[in-house]
Write an enzyme that holds these catalytic residues in place. Structure first.
Site: not given
Ligand code: SF4
Length: 339
Positions: A115, A118, A214, A111, A216, A333, A158-159
């Protein structure tokens, strides 16, 4: 012909052009392959009268969802790894919910949203998934792992809005009643807050499809630090896009808020969050941070979770508290991508 990538209309056109057939046979293909996992078309009533057609379709058609190479179990939750044609691997998670399962699918390898909490973000973007690689995860969950799936959430690696066209086609394939039969209201697309994606989704004719965001952090400074996407589309822009989204009657957005010790867990954050949410119709998933080695974030205490949640409830926010399922198999998550 890669049938996992073809929407019903595309399949109908293909059958019309190449075989002089149409919707009747397209629906039969969807039923046999997606619903039953049956690749022997000759056994289907629609093809019994024309075995030659069944044979040439079987020859031309490919069903390649990728190979499930590993799976991990924690209680009744399953994470599985699929190896794709180019050797890359993606992760999907099956979460039991009442009588049926929810499948969390990936939409990209890696991705690019970056973030900071993540694991997938740390990989960077390797490539987008094709439609068949997204629907293939549902095919494998149903027919390889034999799990009945009724809900699909686009919340894996991924987004989704960064791979918009493939995700939209995957939604259309999954939705067809004769095939996978996932109702639109049982599909949730989760975004880090890509406003153009929310706007484009609003313009599609997909009534009832759910949107998760998301969040946050309730202030731009903290949110930009956690989620760089916030520099491009800060909170006020995001809120405008959401307030213009055509929700169904009594529809709600799902907000995800990963509570991180010492970062976004103070009473001031709770106060600001309640203000940001009002008057949007929102169900807020409050998730305890999954510590990812090397990223330096810690889980909040139970007491901090309770306090934060209580404060939001007092302000009229609908809160669902989650102590992330799947932590020990890295299926929570922000943890996908480590296998
Ligand atoms: S939280 Fe979702 S959008 Fe953000 S880097 Fe991780 S996978 Fe990508």
């Amino acid at each position: 012909m890669n049938i996992l990538a073809l929407t019903l209309n595309q399949l109908v056109r293909k059958l019309e052009t190449d075989y002089g057939k149409g919707r009747f046979h397209a629906r039969a293909l969807y039923r046999e392959i997606f619903d039953k996992g049956n690749l022997n078309l000759g056994s289907a009533p629609e093809f019994r009268a024309s075995p030659a057609l069944a044979q040439s379709l079987e020859k031309e058609m490919s069903v390649n969802p990728g190979q499930v190479v590993d799976s991990f179990q924690e209680a009744d939750l399953t994470k599985f790894i699929t190896r794709l044609f180019d050797g890359r691997k993606i992760e999907s998670v099956i979460v039991p919910m009442n009588r049926y399962n929810t499948l969390c699918v990936s939409t990209q390898v890696g991705c690019r949203m970056g973030c900071t909490f993540c694991e997938t973000g740390r990989m960077g973007l390797k490539r987008h998934l094709g439609t068949h690689e997204i629907t293939g995860q549902l095919y494998n969950a149903r027919h390889t792992l034999k799990k009945p799936v009724k809900n699909v959430v686009f919340m894996g690696m991924g987004e989704p809005f960064d791979n918009f066209e493939s995700v939209m086609d995957a939604v259309k394939v999954m939705h067809v009643q004769q095939g996978f039969d996932i109702a639109l209201r049982h599909m949730t697309i989760s975004t880090a807050g890509l406003v153009p994606g929310i706007e484009k989704l609003a313009a599609q004719n997909l009534p009832g499809i759910r949107v998760a965001v998301s969040i946050n952090a309730p202030d731009n400074e903290t949110r930009s630090r956690l989620m760089p996407v916030n520099y491009a589309w800060p909170l006020d822009t995001l809120k405008i896009a959401l307030s213009q989204f055509p929700l169904p009657h009594k529809g709600t957005f799902l907000f995800e808020y990963i509570l991180i010790k010492g970062v976004n867990d103070t009473p001031v954050h709770a106060e600001q969050l309640a203000k940001f949410i009002h008057p949007l119709p929102v169900r807020l998933n409050l998730i305890s941070c999954n510590p990812v080695p090397g990223l330096g974030f810690e889980s909040p205490s139970d007491e901090a979770m309770n306090r934060f949640s209580r404060q939001l409830v007092e302000k009229g926010v609908f809160v669902i508290r989650r102590w992330s399922k799947g932590r020990s198999v890295s299926a929570g998550c922000g943890q996908l991508g480590r296998s």
